[in-house]
Design an enzyme around this catalytic site. Sequence first.
Site, PDB file in Angstrom:
ATOM      1  N   ASP A   1       0.864  -1.181   0.000  1.00 53.98           N
ATOM      2  CA  ASP A   1       0.000   0.000   0.000  1.00 53.98           C
ATOM      3  C   ASP A   1       0.909   1.242   0.000  1.00 53.98           C
ATOM      4  O   ASP A   1       1.841   1.354   0.787  1.00 53.98           O
ATOM      5  CB  ASP A   1      -0.900  -0.014   1.245  1.00 53.98           C
ATOM      6  CG  ASP A   1      -2.068   0.943   1.121  1.00 53.98           C
ATOM      7  OD1 ASP A   1      -3.214   0.479   1.119  1.00 53.98           O
ATOM      8  OD2 ASP A   1      -1.828   2.174   1.038  1.00 53.98           O
TER       9      ASP A   1
ATOM     10  N   GLN B   1     -14.554   2.362   1.407  1.00 59.33           N
ATOM     11  CA  GLN B   1     -13.847   1.914   0.196  1.00 59.33           C
ATOM     12  C   GLN B   1     -13.506   3.126  -0.668  1.00 59.33           C
ATOM     13  O   GLN B   1     -14.352   3.988  -0.923  1.00 59.33           O
ATOM     14  CB  GLN B   1     -14.719   0.933  -0.605  1.00 59.33           C
ATOM     15  CG  GLN B   1     -13.993   0.328  -1.806  1.00 59.33           C
ATOM     16  CD  GLN B   1     -14.813  -0.742  -2.533  1.00 59.33           C
ATOM     17  OE1 GLN B   1     -15.994  -0.930  -2.243  1.00 59.33           O
ATOM     18  NE2 GLN B   1     -14.187  -1.416  -3.467  1.00 59.33           N
TER      19      GLN B   1
ATOM     20  N   HIS C   1     -10.198  -5.817  -2.961  1.00 58.39           N
ATOM     21  CA  HIS C   1      -8.869  -6.066  -2.376  1.00 58.39           C
ATOM     22  C   HIS C   1      -8.989  -6.353  -0.889  1.00 58.39           C
ATOM     23  O   HIS C   1      -9.909  -5.887  -0.229  1.00 58.39           O
ATOM     24  CB  HIS C   1      -7.929  -4.873  -2.586  1.00 58.39           C
ATOM     25  CG  HIS C   1      -8.499  -3.559  -2.129  1.00 58.39           C
ATOM     26  ND1 HIS C   1      -9.403  -2.851  -2.877  1.00 58.39           N
ATOM     27  CD2 HIS C   1      -8.303  -2.834  -0.998  1.00 58.39           C
ATOM     28  CE1 HIS C   1      -9.742  -1.737  -2.237  1.00 58.39           C
ATOM     29  NE2 HIS C   1      -9.096  -1.715  -1.086  1.00 58.39           N
ATOM     30  N   PHE C   2      -8.023  -7.114  -0.399  1.00 53.31           N
ATOM     31  CA  PHE C   2      -7.859  -7.316   1.035  1.00 53.31           C
ATOM     32  C   PHE C   2      -6.646  -6.523   1.489  1.00 53.31           C
ATOM     33  O   PHE C   2      -5.609  -6.503   0.814  1.00 53.31           O
ATOM     34  CB  PHE C   2      -7.633  -8.803   1.370  1.00 53.31           C
ATOM     35  CG  PHE C   2      -8.907  -9.601   1.394  1.00 53.31           C
ATOM     36  CD1 PHE C   2      -9.773  -9.535   2.481  1.00 53.31           C
ATOM     37  CD2 PHE C   2      -9.251 -10.426   0.325  1.00 53.31           C
ATOM     38  CE1 PHE C   2     -10.960 -10.274   2.494  1.00 53.31           C
ATOM     39  CE2 PHE C   2     -10.428 -11.153   0.339  1.00 53.31           C
ATOM     40  CZ  PHE C   2     -11.287 -11.078   1.425  1.00 53.31           C
ATOM     41  N   HIS C   3      -6.802  -5.873   2.642  1.00 48.71           N
ATOM     42  CA  HIS C   3      -5.689  -5.198   3.309  1.00 48.71           C
ATOM     43  C   HIS C   3      -5.080  -6.171   4.313  1.00 48.71           C
ATOM     44  O   HIS C   3      -5.817  -6.841   5.057  1.00 48.71           O
ATOM     45  CB  HIS C   3      -6.185  -4.000   4.128  1.00 48.71           C
ATOM     46  CG  HIS C   3      -6.799  -2.893   3.346  1.00 48.71           C
ATOM     47  ND1 HIS C   3      -6.117  -1.739   3.027  1.00 48.71           N
ATOM     48  CD2 HIS C   3      -8.041  -2.736   2.829  1.00 48.71           C
ATOM     49  CE1 HIS C   3      -6.923  -0.921   2.355  1.00 48.71           C
ATOM     50  NE2 HIS C   3      -8.096  -1.510   2.220  1.00 48.71           N
TER      51      HIS C   3
HETATM   52  P1  AMP Z   1      -9.838   1.024   0.157  1.00 46.86           P
HETATM   53  O1  AMP Z   1     -10.050   2.400   0.734  1.00 46.86           O
HETATM   54  O2  AMP Z   1     -10.227  -0.098   1.042  1.00 46.86           O
HETATM   55  O3  AMP Z   1     -10.476   0.967  -1.204  1.00 46.86           O
HETATM   56  O4  AMP Z   1      -8.279   0.850  -0.016  1.00 46.86           O
HETATM   57  C1  AMP Z   1      -7.549   1.389  -1.058  1.00 46.86           C
HETATM   58  C2  AMP Z   1      -6.110   1.388  -0.618  1.00 46.86           C
HETATM   59  O5  AMP Z   1      -5.325   1.628  -1.765  1.00 46.86           O
HETATM   60  C3  AMP Z   1      -5.753   2.482   0.401  1.00 46.86           C
HETATM   61  O6  AMP Z   1      -5.209   1.870   1.559  1.00 46.86           O
HETATM   62  C4  AMP Z   1      -4.742   3.346  -0.330  1.00 46.86           C
HETATM   63  O7  AMP Z   1      -3.720   3.787   0.530  1.00 46.86           O
HETATM   64  C5  AMP Z   1      -4.210   2.394  -1.377  1.00 46.86           C
HETATM   65  N1  AMP Z   1      -3.698   3.020  -2.582  1.00 46.86           N
HETATM   66  C6  AMP Z   1      -4.233   4.041  -3.283  1.00 46.86           C
HETATM   67  N2  AMP Z   1      -3.494   4.306  -4.374  1.00 46.86           N
HETATM   68  C7  AMP Z   1      -2.470   3.419  -4.372  1.00 46.86           C
HETATM   69  C8  AMP Z   1      -1.363   3.171  -5.226  1.00 46.86           C
HETATM   70  N3  AMP Z   1      -1.153   3.891  -6.339  1.00 46.86           N
HETATM   71  N4  AMP Z   1      -0.503   2.174  -4.914  1.00 46.86           N
HETATM   72  C9  AMP Z   1      -0.700   1.433  -3.808  1.00 46.86           C
HETATM   73  N5  AMP Z   1      -1.717   1.615  -2.961  1.00 46.86           N
HETATM   74  C10 AMP Z   1      -2.595   2.591  -3.228  1.00 46.86           C
END
Ligand code: AMP
Length: 143
Positions: free
Chosen positions: A37, A100, A106-108
């Site tokens: 991330d 989101q 995606h999974f964190h």
């Molecule tokens: P969500 O809010 O659950 O949709 O998670 C999206 C995640 O993507 C967040 O934790 C962001 O920090 C991460 N994110 C956004 N843009 C990028 C990127 N270009 N590369 C890696 N992670 C990203």
Amino acid sequence: MTLNCTYAPDNIFAKILSGAIPSVKVYEDDRVLSFMDAFPQANGHTLVIPKVSACNLFDVSSEDLQNLIHHTQRIATALRDGLEPDGIRIAQFNGESAGQTVFHLHFHIIPVYNGNQVRAHAAGQMADLNELRGFADKIRAKL
Ligand code: AMP
């Protein structure tokens, strides 16, 4: 965007999958990709995404979801052994109201270290690339 979302092919993770924008990769095969991330809530915050065009949990076949959670467990295990956090959160958000921000399923995997507060979701600063590469190397070494 609602829970009945339509997949938008120009979302940021689709661009990562196509190679249009870079990522710090941890693992890749023909069905899943895992990468760091870029705005981590904690050191080593890792994401796991399927290669199918699914915007959330309700937009994916159970077979693809099973494969995704299988790899999430594998990568979380490698993260556990490589980074040795005190705890690990697995998180997954559906819909803007739930937090989101990227509409590709995606999974964190978020490591938790005693004494360090996990930073707020989607509010973090962009991480240093070399630092991300260091975490990815340590996780990959345990895969
Ligand atoms: P969500 O809010 O659950 O949709 O998670 C999206 C995640 O993507 C967040 O934790 C962001 O920090 C991460 N994110 C956004 N843009 C990028 C990127 N270009 N590369 C890696 N992670 C990203």
